[in-house]
Scaffold this motif. Structure first.
Motif, PDB file in Angstrom:
ATOM      1  N   TYR A 102       4.551   9.440   5.063  1.00 53.38           N
ATOM      2  CA  TYR A 102       4.940   9.276   6.485  1.00 53.38           C
ATOM      3  C   TYR A 102       3.243   9.256   6.852  1.00 53.38           C
ATOM      4  N   ALA A 103       2.385   9.996   6.681  1.00 52.01           N
ATOM      5  CA  ALA A 103       1.069  10.205   7.042  1.00 52.01           C
ATOM      6  C   ALA A 103       0.485   8.984   6.830  1.00 52.01           C
ATOM      7  N   ARG A 104       0.208   8.475   5.696  1.00 55.91           N
ATOM      8  CA  ARG A 104      -0.554   7.460   5.160  1.00 55.91           C
ATOM      9  C   ARG A 104      -0.083   6.002   5.949  1.00 55.91           C
ATOM     10  N   PHE A 105       1.342   5.580   6.011  1.00 58.28           N
ATOM     11  CA  PHE A 105       1.690   4.520   6.812  1.00 58.28           C
ATOM     12  C   PHE A 105       1.924   4.608   7.981  1.00 58.28           C
ATOM     13  N   ALA A 106       2.111   5.851   8.758  1.00 53.48           N
ATOM     14  CA  ALA A 106       2.340   5.715   9.977  1.00 53.48           C
ATOM     15  C   ALA A 106       1.118   6.295  10.914  1.00 53.48           C
ATOM     16  N   LEU A 107       0.303   6.956  10.233  1.00 51.98           N
ATOM     17  CA  LEU A 107      -0.663   7.817  10.957  1.00 51.98           C
ATOM     18  C   LEU A 107      -1.950   7.044  10.515  1.00 51.98           C
TER      19      LEU A 107
END
Lengths: 253, 394
Positions: B31-36
């Protein structure tokens, strides 16, 4: 060879007014705040070393490491001189950042669709007959643009006239660049990188040149080995040394 | 059967809890890699553009997958039949290794949805271009090499026979292509760093980085295969003659010695010997690497007591794998630290993403060994999962 464009930066003439930075930000539509280091929104910056102002930007190498590194050919040395970046091809591997001997390319780390950012010597403007924005904005003539051979002669002329270190930074480095620096203070004191003298792509060319050899010799060798193995097996079989042929995958299951 | 199944599913064991934890952390990292974005998910910066995902995910992942081609070549091309029982397991380890590398690429690439670009946009001058083609082609070769294990479970006899016959025809060609592609690929991963001349520490920069990467990958790939086999025997109902493990272990020692000699000659040729005795972090990392990868295993593998005891052999192979990983991380991170001017420590989310990918690969290996015919088993595998099998047993 076609004549290419080059930029000469005369460090003795730079007064640190940052007009080049501002002009660069303006043509790219970046926010106008001054930045200390190169960034995705600062493709050229003035750094102060020992009371001297040193402009940082892409060196536009004659044989660029980044262009040889880029697996999809997004980075290219154009026939006009600039090293340009095709954002439409880039896959974001960042090998260009690893490869650049001057540590110039920047990456948009905080974006969700990040691209590489670096100076392209205003290739589009130059194609229209305009000088790069930074050169146009320079009020003291510290940055000038011209044909590469003439720019080198000009640098030579100024050094001969006296008051300079006898070296054109960029004429030898990595086999030559398209951005040159001349200075009255040794370059080592101004934080200039000391990259290899040979063109960077030479470093990988040998390894890459081996590919057809490896494929041919390797393939031949392996076929030979396989043939010998098969032959030994059939001889052993004929001489009755082994009773049954070796099991195949089918029989295994 | 019906009464025992729910029990089997609901038990929370320590290992299942750990796996759940890793997957949860990995999902957050995803999530962090692709959304943030990179800035939130990693500690990567312009001076350190490649970090853990390249150093551990790609360099170690590919290197540790070298066992498959080595064992396949030994069995099919050199006729070493004694390795045949472990062939499928070795190929599966390699295939899963490559699959995790490709999964890792999705995190590592800035624009992963363009991963297909190298198929159409060529730059023959780029080492990374060659690497990307080797990954594509060799993953295909591994998938084909492994495919009979799946196909033989197809219930339609006609299709099964047709495919297996066709597969048998092309098998030797596949194995040869695999050897060539692997050799190129392992070498070119080292070749990537040829362009870091002047940046990479003299303890690791060498014009022979390609050869060094190739020579180190084979023993490391064999070592991880031994580890996978040992764990399968211990926990997956696999019956394997321990002599095979010793056989593979015996091959690792000369390969490590060859690498060690090549490394010493190379270091002295590059004038890097003075760096061996400097009090720096790089030098300490270097000795850790050499100690784990070359010195300790050479001593240990020389002792028959270690070689012939599966558990000791397992831990020796773990040392080899650890040393190998130290080498790849030294080349990609430690050795570039000084010239980059930043001190890169991976963010926890970087570890979490890599760990999740590796854990999933281990899980797939586990279930493949349980449900497919990868390794010889103590009891027929069908008993464990089909009612028909259970009926047959009764």
């Amino acid at each position: 060879m076609e004549r290419t464009k080059a930029i000469l930066v005369d460090i003795t003439k730079c007064i640190g007014c940052r007009s080049c930075e501002q002009a660069c930000k303006q043509v790219h539509g970046f926010p106008m705040e001054t930045e200390a280091k190169l960034s995705p929104t600062a493709l050229t910056v003035i750094e102060e070393h020992d009371g001297k102002f040193v402009r940082k930007m892409c060196m536009h190498c004659q044989e660029p490491a980044c262009a040889s590194a880029c697996l999809v050919g997004a980075l290219k040395k154009t026939s006009a001189g600039p090293v340009t970046y095709d954002a439409g091809k880039c896959i974001g591997c960042r090998y260009c950042l690893v490869a650049c001997p001057f540590s110039v390319p920047r990456y948009e780390w905080s974006k969700l669709v990040p691209y590489v950012k670096k100076c392209d010597m205003c290739a589009a403007r130059q194609a229209n007959g305009q000088p790069p924005a930074c050169v146009e904005a320079c009020p003291t003539g510290a940055s000038t643009v011209g044909w590469r051979d003439e720019i080198l002669e000009e640098a030579q002329r100024r050094i001969m006239a006296g008051g300079y270190v006898k070296r054109i930074y960029g004429s030898e480095e990595v086999g030559g660049t398209s951005v040159f620096f001349i200075s009255d203070v040794p370059f080592e004191q101004l934080g200039f990188a000391a990259p290899p003298q040979q063109p960077m792509p030479v470093l990988t060319a040998n390894a890459l040149g081996d590919v057809p050899t490896v494929v041919l010799v390797g393939g031949g060798l392996l076929s030979g080995l396989y043939w010998i193995t098969q032959r030994r097996q059939s001889v052993a079989l004929a001489e009755g040394k082994i009773a049954v042929p070796r099991p195949t995958d089918k029989e295994r299951s | 059967m019906t009464r025992t199944m729910p029990k089997f599913r609901n038990t929370i064991t320590l290992w299942r809890a750990i796996v759940a934890l890793i997957v949860a952390a990995g999902l957050y990292a995803t999530y962090a890699r692709f959304a943030l974005g990179f800035a939130k998910a990693t500690n990567l910066t312009d001076p350190q553009p490649w970090g853990l995902w390249v150093g551990l995910g790609t360099l170690c992942g590919v290197g540790l997958s070298a066992g498959g081609f080595a064992i396949a070549a030994a069995v099919y091309l050199l006729g070493f039949e004694r390795y045949r029982p472990v062939l499928r397991a070795a190929v599966l380890v390699s295939f899963l290794g490559y699959s995790s590398v490709i999964a890792g690429m999705m995190y590592e690439l800035g624009l992963p949805w363009r991963i297909w670009h190298p198929i159409f946009m060529w730059n023959r001058a780029s080492v990374l271009f060659e690497v990307s083609w080797c990954v594509m082609l060799y993953s295909t070769v591994l998938a084909l090499e492994f495919s009979p294990a799946l196909v033989e479970k197809i219930p339609w006899a006609g299709l099964r026979t047709w495919y297996l016959r066709w597969h048998h025809e092309i098998l030797v060609g596949l194995v040869m292509a695999g050897v060539v592609l692997s050799s190129l690929h392992q070498s070119f991963l080292g070749g990537l760093y040829l362009l870091t001349k002047g940046k990479l520490d003299p303890l690791w920069y060498s014009p022979y980085l390609t050869t060094l990467f190739f020579l180190s990958a084979i023993p490391a790939g064999l070592a991880i295969t031994v580890m996978a086999l040992y764990l399968s025997v211990r926990s997956l109902n696999v019956k394997l003659d321990p002599a095979i493990l010793s056989e593979v272990g015996r091959v690792i020692a000369p390969l490590l010695a060859l690498y060690g000699i090549f490394r010493v000659v190379d270091l002295s040729k590059n004038g890097a010997l003075p760096y061996l005795w400097m009090w720096r972090e790089e030098t300490l990392s270097f000795w850790l690497e050499i100690g784990l990868f070359v010195l300790a295993p050479l001593v240990l593998l020389n002792l028959p007591k270690v070689r012939n005891n599966p558990q000791s052999l397992y831990w020796t192979c773990a040392t080899v794998v650890g040393g190998f990983m130290a080498n790849r991380l030294n080349v990609s991170i430690t050795g570039l630290q000084a010239s980059s001017g930043v001190y890169y420590v991976p963010k926890w989310t970087e570890f979490a993403a890599t760990l999740m990918v590796l854990t999933l690969a281990v899980l797939v290996f586990r279930y493949a060994v349980i449900y497919l015919d990868i390794l010889p088993k103590k009891i027929p595998p069908q008993l464990r999962w089909t009612a028909k099998g259970a009926a047959a047993e009764a």
